[in-house]
Write a protein that holds these residues in place. Structure first.
Motif, PDB file in Angstrom:
ATOM      1  N   VAL A  23       6.587 -46.853 -23.857  1.00 19.77           N
ATOM      2  CA  VAL A  23       4.939 -47.549 -23.056  1.00 19.77           C
ATOM      3  C   VAL A  23       4.802 -48.669 -24.027  1.00 19.77           C
ATOM      4  O   VAL A  23       4.174 -49.676 -23.474  1.00 19.77           O
ATOM      5  N   ILE A  30       1.527 -26.661 -27.909  1.00 16.47           N
ATOM      6  CA  ILE A  30       1.737 -27.180 -26.728  1.00 16.47           C
ATOM      7  C   ILE A  30       1.962 -26.520 -25.888  1.00 16.47           C
ATOM      8  O   ILE A  30       3.571 -27.070 -25.582  1.00 16.47           O
ATOM      9  N   ILE A  66      12.138 -35.136 -23.346  1.00 18.97           N
ATOM     10  CA  ILE A  66      12.168 -34.121 -24.568  1.00 18.97           C
ATOM     11  C   ILE A  66      12.880 -35.111 -25.741  1.00 18.97           C
ATOM     12  O   ILE A  66      12.361 -35.620 -26.471  1.00 18.97           O
ATOM     13  N   SER A 112       4.364 -33.029 -20.881  1.00 19.66           N
ATOM     14  CA  SER A 112       2.738 -33.920 -19.911  1.00 19.66           C
ATOM     15  C   SER A 112       3.602 -35.126 -19.197  1.00 19.66           C
ATOM     16  O   SER A 112       3.334 -35.634 -17.819  1.00 19.66           O
ATOM     17  N   MET A 113       4.763 -35.842 -19.727  1.00 17.91           N
ATOM     18  CA  MET A 113       5.628 -36.522 -18.780  1.00 17.91           C
ATOM     19  C   MET A 113       6.034 -36.185 -18.253  1.00 17.91           C
ATOM     20  O   MET A 113       6.303 -36.576 -16.224  1.00 17.91           O
ATOM     21  N   TYR A 162      14.665 -23.890 -19.781  1.00 20.93           N
ATOM     22  CA  TYR A 162      15.696 -24.785 -21.007  1.00 20.93           C
ATOM     23  C   TYR A 162      16.282 -24.488 -22.093  1.00 20.93           C
ATOM     24  O   TYR A 162      17.454 -24.996 -22.781  1.00 20.93           O
ATOM     25  N   ILE A 176      12.745 -45.726 -22.761  1.00 18.05           N
ATOM     26  CA  ILE A 176      11.943 -46.278 -22.173  1.00 18.05           C
ATOM     27  C   ILE A 176      10.800 -45.938 -23.510  1.00 18.05           C
ATOM     28  O   ILE A 176      10.996 -45.993 -24.523  1.00 18.05           O
ATOM     29  N   THR A 227      13.320 -28.773 -15.342  1.00 14.95           N
ATOM     30  CA  THR A 227      13.703 -27.138 -16.502  1.00 14.95           C
ATOM     31  C   THR A 227      11.896 -27.236 -17.142  1.00 14.95           C
ATOM     32  O   THR A 227      11.525 -27.709 -16.955  1.00 14.95           O
ATOM     33  N   ALA A 228      11.792 -25.609 -17.251  1.00 12.50           N
ATOM     34  CA  ALA A 228      10.399 -25.668 -17.979  1.00 12.50           C
ATOM     35  C   ALA A 228      11.126 -23.995 -18.628  1.00 12.50           C
ATOM     36  O   ALA A 228      12.076 -23.109 -17.960  1.00 12.50           O
ATOM     37  N   SER A 229       9.985 -23.490 -19.489  1.00 11.75           N
ATOM     38  CA  SER A 229      10.020 -22.120 -19.144  1.00 11.75           C
ATOM     39  C   SER A 229       9.487 -21.641 -18.367  1.00 11.75           C
ATOM     40  O   SER A 229       9.113 -21.410 -17.824  1.00 11.75           O
TER      41      SER A 229
HETATM   42  N1  LIG Z   1       8.688 -43.716 -25.678  1.00  6.07           N
HETATM   43  C1  LIG Z   1       7.952 -43.337 -25.076  1.00  6.07           C
HETATM   44  O1  LIG Z   1       7.302 -44.347 -24.148  1.00  6.07           O
HETATM   45  C2  LIG Z   1       6.911 -41.768 -24.876  1.00  6.07           C
HETATM   46  C3  LIG Z   1       6.129 -41.805 -23.796  1.00  6.07           C
HETATM   47  C4  LIG Z   1       5.638 -40.778 -23.697  1.00  6.07           C
HETATM   48  C5  LIG Z   1       6.396 -39.317 -24.358  1.00  6.07           C
HETATM   49  N2  LIG Z   1       7.204 -40.265 -25.431  1.00  6.07           N
HETATM   50  C6  LIG Z   1       8.022 -38.493 -25.717  1.00  6.07           C
HETATM   51  O2  LIG Z   1       7.428 -37.934 -24.897  1.00  6.07           O
HETATM   52  C7  LIG Z   1       8.185 -36.426 -25.951  1.00  6.07           C
HETATM   53  C8  LIG Z   1       7.093 -35.390 -24.903  1.00  6.07           C
HETATM   54  O3  LIG Z   1       5.496 -35.565 -24.692  1.00  6.07           O
HETATM   55  P1  LIG Z   1       5.020 -35.345 -23.885  1.00  6.07           P
HETATM   56  O4  LIG Z   1       3.603 -35.692 -24.532  1.00  6.07           O
HETATM   57  O5  LIG Z   1       5.294 -35.436 -22.373  1.00  6.07           O
HETATM   58  O6  LIG Z   1       4.653 -33.784 -23.861  1.00  6.07           O
HETATM   59  P2  LIG Z   1       4.195 -32.085 -23.884  1.00  6.07           P
HETATM   60  O7  LIG Z   1       2.903 -32.433 -23.286  1.00  6.07           O
HETATM   61  O8  LIG Z   1       3.471 -32.319 -25.684  1.00  6.07           O
HETATM   62  O9  LIG Z   1       5.896 -31.095 -24.340  1.00  6.07           O
HETATM   63  C9  LIG Z   1       5.093 -29.916 -24.343  1.00  6.07           C
HETATM   64  C10 LIG Z   1       6.271 -29.220 -23.107  1.00  6.07           C
HETATM   65  O10 LIG Z   1       7.379 -30.013 -23.570  1.00  6.07           O
HETATM   66  C11 LIG Z   1       8.188 -28.637 -23.116  1.00  6.07           C
HETATM   67  N3  LIG Z   1       9.448 -28.463 -24.050  1.00  6.07           N
HETATM   68  C12 LIG Z   1       9.341 -28.165 -25.479  1.00  6.07           C
HETATM   69  N4  LIG Z   1      10.473 -28.032 -25.625  1.00  6.07           N
HETATM   70  C13 LIG Z   1      11.452 -28.091 -25.185  1.00  6.07           C
HETATM   71  C14 LIG Z   1      13.061 -28.782 -24.304  1.00  6.07           C
HETATM   72  N5  LIG Z   1      13.764 -28.103 -25.388  1.00  6.07           N
HETATM   73  N6  LIG Z   1      13.323 -28.826 -22.999  1.00  6.07           N
HETATM   74  C15 LIG Z   1      12.455 -28.459 -21.931  1.00  6.07           C
HETATM   75  N7  LIG Z   1      11.044 -28.856 -22.745  1.00  6.07           N
HETATM   76  C16 LIG Z   1      10.509 -28.713 -23.549  1.00  6.07           C
HETATM   77  C17 LIG Z   1       7.173 -27.592 -23.040  1.00  6.07           C
HETATM   78  O11 LIG Z   1       7.262 -26.285 -22.348  1.00  6.07           O
HETATM   79  P3  LIG Z   1       7.408 -25.142 -21.807  1.00  6.07           P
HETATM   80  O12 LIG Z   1       5.735 -25.024 -21.851  1.00  6.07           O
HETATM   81  O13 LIG Z   1       7.277 -24.454 -20.482  1.00  6.07           O
HETATM   82  O14 LIG Z   1       8.153 -24.312 -22.645  1.00  6.07           O
HETATM   83  C18 LIG Z   1       6.074 -27.993 -23.536  1.00  6.07           C
HETATM   84  O15 LIG Z   1       5.476 -27.401 -22.424  1.00  6.07           O
HETATM   85  C19 LIG Z   1       7.392 -36.692 -27.259  1.00  6.07           C
HETATM   86  O16 LIG Z   1       8.101 -36.314 -28.177  1.00  6.07           O
HETATM   87  C20 LIG Z   1       6.916 -37.678 -26.530  1.00  6.07           C
HETATM   88  O17 LIG Z   1       6.516 -38.791 -28.505  1.00  6.07           O
HETATM   89  C21 LIG Z   1       7.606 -41.240 -25.082  1.00  6.07           C
END
Ligand SMILES: NC(=O)c1ccc[n+]([C@@H]2O[C@H](COP(=O)([O-])OP(=O)(O)OC[C@H]3O[C@@H](n4cnc5c(N)ncnc54)[C@H](OP(=O)(O)O)[C@@H]3O)[C@@H](O)[C@H]2O)c1
Length: 350
Positions: free
Chosen positions: A267, A334, A227, A164-165, A203, A265, A183-185
């Protein structure tokens, strides 16, 4: 008709769990707006926060979209109006005010103005992901914004362009005039390209860091690791130039590669106030100023139809589906989709 005083919402029970409850509708403070939530979106912080930060009585959820229904007494009418369609993020889970509710209060400068043709269930995904993308690219890396894009495209790696991010970070980076490698799948390569990535690599392929190193002629200095877990600290650092560079992370880590600086970072920091969870952080008023700037910029981009929205998965029973949504997310299902709850789907029995 009698005025509604009680609302349904998802409340933490203090033991890492939550339940659907009825609570009084919050009253906006002088500098707050009251929003009738139409749809809310789920983030990983929703399940992580409540398991790590066991405090009862907080409404869960950060991301929302809805309609302004009341203004605090100090809010100038040119800033917000009753009836305006808005979206954004609040600090649910760690605060009493959360997005998994029929109503919430918000800072009027920290909600995007929604164009009439963007459905609430689509707009609910924007808050956390867009603010995180802006904090990474503009607050931390100090890159040009889409309002004044770079004239010479610098390379940037956005690790996980299908998250999502990542989907928003890729878009913002491209609109800022950067050359994006991501990167992505393989099943999501086309999606990430359509968002603006020049090259997308798998990835899960152990050769990917080497390929990125070559594709950037060994000169890559900038990366956002969306990630920041498992192998990604090694993979992202391995993609950077021999001299290193800067990696923005979403979870804290240090790189083992010489010359690579990591910058986290958060949020939760965008309100400019001290953060207690998930890490302790002194409040920085500049982060609030930045967030209000991103807010105006994103509202403008939405009005100009500059952003592509990610796919959504609407769970069928609104707030009564949060348990199912959490289980779905925690079991790693997800893939390039955002879990959405429409408040009106919540059955009347609750
Ligand atoms: N610090 C902050 O303020 C902050 C803010 C936002 C998010 N986050 C953190 O960021 C992370 C991601 O959040 P999100 O909501 O964006 O995630 P998300 O959308 O739930 O992530 C799922 C996606 O991650 C991909 N993925 C899984 N393993 C991966 C890897 N090893 N390398 C590359 N891509 C991979 C998958 O891609 P495919 O479908 O292509 O396989 C899947 O589509 C979480 O840990 C969240 O807590 C932190």
């Amino acid at each position: 008709m009698e005025e509604q005083k009680i609302m349904r919402c998802i409340v933490t029970t203090g033991d890492g769990k939550f339940e659907l409850r009825r609570l009084p509708i919050p009253s906006p403070g002088p500098n707050e707006i009251l929003v009738k939530v139409e749809a809310c979106a789920q983030n990983h912080t929703d399940w992580k926060s409540i398991t790590l930060f066991k405090r009862p009585g907080n409404i869960m959820g950060s991301d929302f979209a809805g309609t302004v229904v009341a203004l605090g007494s100090a809010i100038p009418s040119e800033l917000r109006k009753v009836g305006q369609r808005v979206a954004g993020a609040v600090r649910g889970n760690i605060n009493p005010n959360g997005a998994f509710a029929e109503f919430l209060v918000a800072d009027p400068a920290l909600v995007f103005t929604l164009p009439p043709d963007v459905p609430f269930e689509i707009a609910a995904q924007l808050g956390v992901s867009c603010y995180a993308a802006c904090q990474a690219l503009y607050q931390t890396l100090d890159l040009p914004t889409p309002l004044q894009p770079a004239t010479t495209p610098e390379d940037i790696l956005i690790w996980s362009g299908s998250s999502s991010m990542g989907q928003y970070t890729v878009q913002f980076a491209k609109l800022s005039g950067l050359r994006v490698i991501s990167t992505a799948s393989p099943r999501n390569f086309e999606l990430v390209r359509s968002l603006g990535a020049e090259e997308v690599l798998d990835y899960a392929d152990s050769k990917t860091p080497k390929k990125i190193f070559s594709a950037t002629a060994g000169k890559l200095r900038l990366a956002v690791d969306c990630i920041s877990d498992g192998m990604t600290p090694v993979q992202v650092s391995g993609s950077l130039s021999k001299a290193g560079g800067t990696v923005v992370t979403v979870l804290p880590y240090e790189s083992k590669k010489k010359g690579v600086k990591t910058e986290l970072i958060l949020v939760y920091s965008m309100w400019g106030e001290d953060v207690e969870h998930p890490i302790q952080l002194k409040g920085n008023p500049q982060h609030y100023e930045n967030a209000t700037m991103y807010n105006s910029m994103i509202s403008e981009m939405l009005a100009k139809n500059m952003l592509k929205f990610g796919a959504i998965k609407v769970f069928p029973n609104g707030l009564a589906s949060v348990q199912d949504g959490m289980e779905y997310m925690m079991s790693g299902k997800i893939h390039a989709e955002k879990i959405i709850y429409k408040i009106s789907d919540t059955p009347d029995v609750f």
